[in-house]
Design a protein around this motif. Structure first.
Motif, mmCIF file in Angstrom:
data_model
loop_
_atom_site.group_PDB
_atom_site.id
_atom_site.type_symbol
_atom_site.label_atom_id
_atom_site.label_comp_id
_atom_site.label_asym_id
_atom_site.label_seq_id
_atom_site.Cartn_x
_atom_site.Cartn_y
_atom_site.Cartn_z
ATOM 1 N N ALA A 108 0.814 -1.213 0.000
ATOM 2 C CA ALA A 108 0.000 0.000 0.000
ATOM 3 C C ALA A 108 0.851 1.267 0.000
ATOM 4 O O ALA A 108 0.522 2.251 -0.659
ATOM 5 N N HIS A 109 1.944 1.232 0.764
ATOM 6 C CA HIS A 109 2.783 2.427 0.903
ATOM 7 C C HIS A 109 4.027 2.373 0.012
ATOM 8 O O HIS A 109 4.896 3.228 0.122
ATOM 9 N N ARG A 110 4.103 1.347 -0.832
ATOM 10 C CA ARG A 110 5.193 1.202 -1.803
ATOM 11 C C ARG A 110 6.563 1.272 -1.121
ATOM 12 O O ARG A 110 7.432 2.038 -1.489
ATOM 13 N N GLN A 111 6.718 0.415 -0.125
ATOM 14 C CA GLN A 111 7.952 0.357 0.655
ATOM 15 C C GLN A 111 8.632 -0.996 0.458
ATOM 16 O O GLN A 111 7.956 -2.031 0.376
ATOM 17 N N GLY A 112 9.962 -0.974 0.426
ATOM 18 C CA GLY A 112 10.722 -2.205 0.321
ATOM 19 C C GLY A 112 11.953 -2.182 1.201
ATOM 20 O O GLY A 112 12.288 -1.162 1.817
ATOM 21 N N GLY A 113 12.637 -3.310 1.238
ATOM 22 C CA GLY A 113 13.868 -3.408 2.009
ATOM 23 C C GLY A 113 14.849 -4.334 1.312
ATOM 24 O O GLY A 113 14.449 -5.204 0.535
ATOM 25 N N ILE A 114 16.136 -4.145 1.588
ATOM 26 C CA ILE A 114 17.167 -5.000 1.004
ATOM 27 C C ILE A 114 18.109 -5.511 2.089
ATOM 28 O O ILE A 114 18.258 -4.903 3.147
ATOM 29 N N GLY A 115 18.745 -6.657 1.786
ATOM 30 C CA GLY A 115 19.754 -7.222 2.659
ATOM 31 C C GLY A 115 20.702 -8.078 1.838
ATOM 32 O O GLY A 115 20.410 -8.418 0.681
ATOM 33 N N TYR A 116 21.830 -8.469 2.424
ATOM 34 C CA TYR A 116 22.858 -9.186 1.676
ATOM 35 C C TYR A 116 23.787 -9.911 2.641
ATOM 36 O O TYR A 116 24.049 -9.456 3.754
ATOM 37 N N VAL A 117 24.268 -11.078 2.203
ATOM 38 C CA VAL A 117 25.277 -11.841 2.936
ATOM 39 C C VAL A 117 26.236 -12.408 1.898
ATOM 40 O O VAL A 117 25.797 -13.087 0.948
ATOM 41 N N PHE A 118 27.541 -12.147 2.073
ATOM 42 C CA PHE A 118 28.536 -12.592 1.094
ATOM 43 C C PHE A 118 29.699 -13.294 1.792
ATOM 44 O O PHE A 118 30.020 -13.004 2.947
ATOM 45 N N HIS A 119 30.303 -14.214 1.067
ATOM 46 C CA HIS A 119 31.479 -14.915 1.590
ATOM 47 C C HIS A 119 32.652 -13.933 1.636
ATOM 48 O O HIS A 119 32.940 -13.262 0.638
ATOM 49 N N PRO A 120 33.323 -13.845 2.785
ATOM 50 C CA PRO A 120 34.435 -12.888 2.891
ATOM 51 C C PRO A 120 35.584 -13.161 1.937
ATOM 52 O O PRO A 120 36.362 -12.246 1.633
ATOM 53 N N ASP A 121 35.705 -14.383 1.430
ATOM 54 C CA ASP A 121 36.769 -14.675 0.466
ATOM 55 C C ASP A 121 36.603 -13.865 -0.818
ATOM 56 O O ASP A 121 37.565 -13.717 -1.586
ATOM 57 N N HIS A 122 35.379 -13.360 -1.059
ATOM 58 C CA HIS A 122 35.119 -12.627 -2.301
ATOM 59 C C HIS A 122 34.902 -11.139 -2.060
ATOM 60 O O HIS A 122 34.382 -10.440 -2.931
ATOM 61 N N SER A 123 35.325 -10.667 -0.891
ATOM 62 C CA SER A 123 35.188 -9.240 -0.606
ATOM 63 C C SER A 123 36.235 -8.452 -1.393
ATOM 64 O O SER A 123 37.228 -8.998 -1.862
ATOM 65 N N GLY A 124 35.982 -7.163 -1.537
ATOM 66 C CA GLY A 124 36.923 -6.293 -2.222
ATOM 67 C C GLY A 124 36.716 -6.185 -3.711
ATOM 68 O O GLY A 124 37.448 -5.461 -4.393
ATOM 69 N N HIS A 125 35.717 -6.898 -4.244
ATOM 70 C CA HIS A 125 35.449 -6.861 -5.683
ATOM 71 C C HIS A 125 34.217 -6.038 -6.049
ATOM 72 O O HIS A 125 33.902 -5.892 -7.226
ATOM 73 N N GLY A 126 33.504 -5.551 -5.038
ATOM 74 C CA GLY A 126 32.305 -4.775 -5.300
ATOM 75 C C GLY A 126 31.079 -5.601 -5.646
ATOM 76 O O GLY A 126 30.081 -5.057 -6.123
ATOM 77 N N TYR A 127 31.131 -6.916 -5.391
ATOM 78 C CA TYR A 127 30.003 -7.764 -5.759
ATOM 79 C C TYR A 127 28.745 -7.423 -4.952
ATOM 80 O O TYR A 127 27.631 -7.386 -5.510
ATOM 81 N N ALA A 128 28.898 -7.201 -3.646
ATOM 82 C CA ALA A 128 27.726 -6.903 -2.815
ATOM 83 C C ALA A 128 27.085 -5.590 -3.235
ATOM 84 O O ALA A 128 25.861 -5.472 -3.287
ATOM 85 N N THR A 129 27.908 -4.597 -3.560
ATOM 86 C CA THR A 129 27.378 -3.313 -4.017
ATOM 87 C C THR A 129 26.634 -3.476 -5.338
ATOM 88 O O THR A 129 25.526 -2.956 -5.524
ATOM 89 N N GLU A 130 27.220 -4.220 -6.259
ATOM 90 C CA GLU A 130 26.613 -4.415 -7.576
ATOM 91 C C GLU A 130 25.291 -5.166 -7.473
ATOM 92 O O GLU A 130 24.294 -4.804 -8.125
ATOM 93 N N ALA A 131 25.266 -6.213 -6.655
ATOM 94 C CA ALA A 131 24.040 -6.992 -6.496
ATOM 95 C C ALA A 131 22.960 -6.182 -5.785
ATOM 96 O O ALA A 131 21.777 -6.243 -6.151
ATOM 97 N N SER A 132 23.351 -5.409 -4.790
ATOM 98 C CA SER A 132 22.380 -4.596 -4.059
ATOM 99 C C SER A 132 21.806 -3.497 -4.941
ATOM 100 O O SER A 132 20.608 -3.171 -4.848
#
Length: 202
Positions: A108-132
């Motif tokens: 009704a109020h057109r509201q949403g939310g996002i969340g994310y969990v990533f393996h730390p071995d793949h941090s530093g590549h911007g994957y979480a930012t890109e997916a979010s």
């Protein structure tokens, strides 16, 4: 003096809604979770450092199997409160690097939310930012939402920086709002409005 015009009532997003899978970004594919994803998802759900600021975990094998089974059913939005939970794969290698969550908080109020969990071995590549960012696009451009929010533990500075890279604004800091792992912790709220998203795209 003229009376300001009443704004039109918001148009609820069209439901039921399932994205055209996979959702493709420059480097990633976001698709429904399957039972075959268990080894890759358990590999990070079992890590204490991944679960430190979350409401669950670390998970043993049985816990991860239950989690994967639940995620695999969350592919369509039918009503407020429904969730999409999608595996994130690097297209060039097929490696599953994490999973993301989109919540239709209020139709009704057109509201949403996002969340994310990533393996730390793949941090530093911007994957979480890109997916979010793909989730924000889904919410604002596909579902026509007005506002998308994210909540995080106040100690999770890495997650806060990610949300700021997305252009989300820090709206609230709730002091000692939650009791996690034997201590009172703060909760921080970030959000982005549809008009702010559109301004980013120009």
């Amino acid at each position: 003096m003229s009376t300001p015009a009443t704004p039109p009532a918001p148009t609820p997003p069209p439901l039921p809604y399932s994205p055209a899978y996979p959702i493709r970004t420059a480097r990633l594919d976001l698709r429904p979770v399957t039972a075959d994803d268990f080894p890759a998802i358990h590999a990070y759900q079992r890590l204490p450092e991944v679960c430190r600021y979350l409401y669950w975990g670390p998970l043993d094998e049985a816990g991860s199997r239950t989690s994967v089974a639940t995620k695999s059913t969350r592919t369509t939005l039918r009503a407020s409160g429904d969730v999409l939970q999608l595996a994130v794969l690097v297209r060039g290698t097929g490696t599953l690097v994490g999973d993301v969550t989109f919540v239709l908080t209020s139709q009704a109020h057109r509201q949403g939310g996002i969340g994310y969990v990533f393996h730390p071995d793949h941090s530093g590549h911007g994957y979480a930012t890109e997916a979010s960012r793909a989730l924000l696009k889904l919410g604002f451009e596909e579902l026509g939402l007005h506002r998308i929010q994210a909540e995080l533990d106040g100690r999770n500075t890495a997650s806060a920086r990610l949300l700021e890279r997305l252009g989300m604004r820090r709206e609230g800091h709730l002091r000692e709002n939650e009791f996690l792992d034997g201590e009172w912790t703060d909760e921080v709220i970030y959000a982005l409005l549809a008009r702010e998203w559109r301004a980013q795209q120009q």
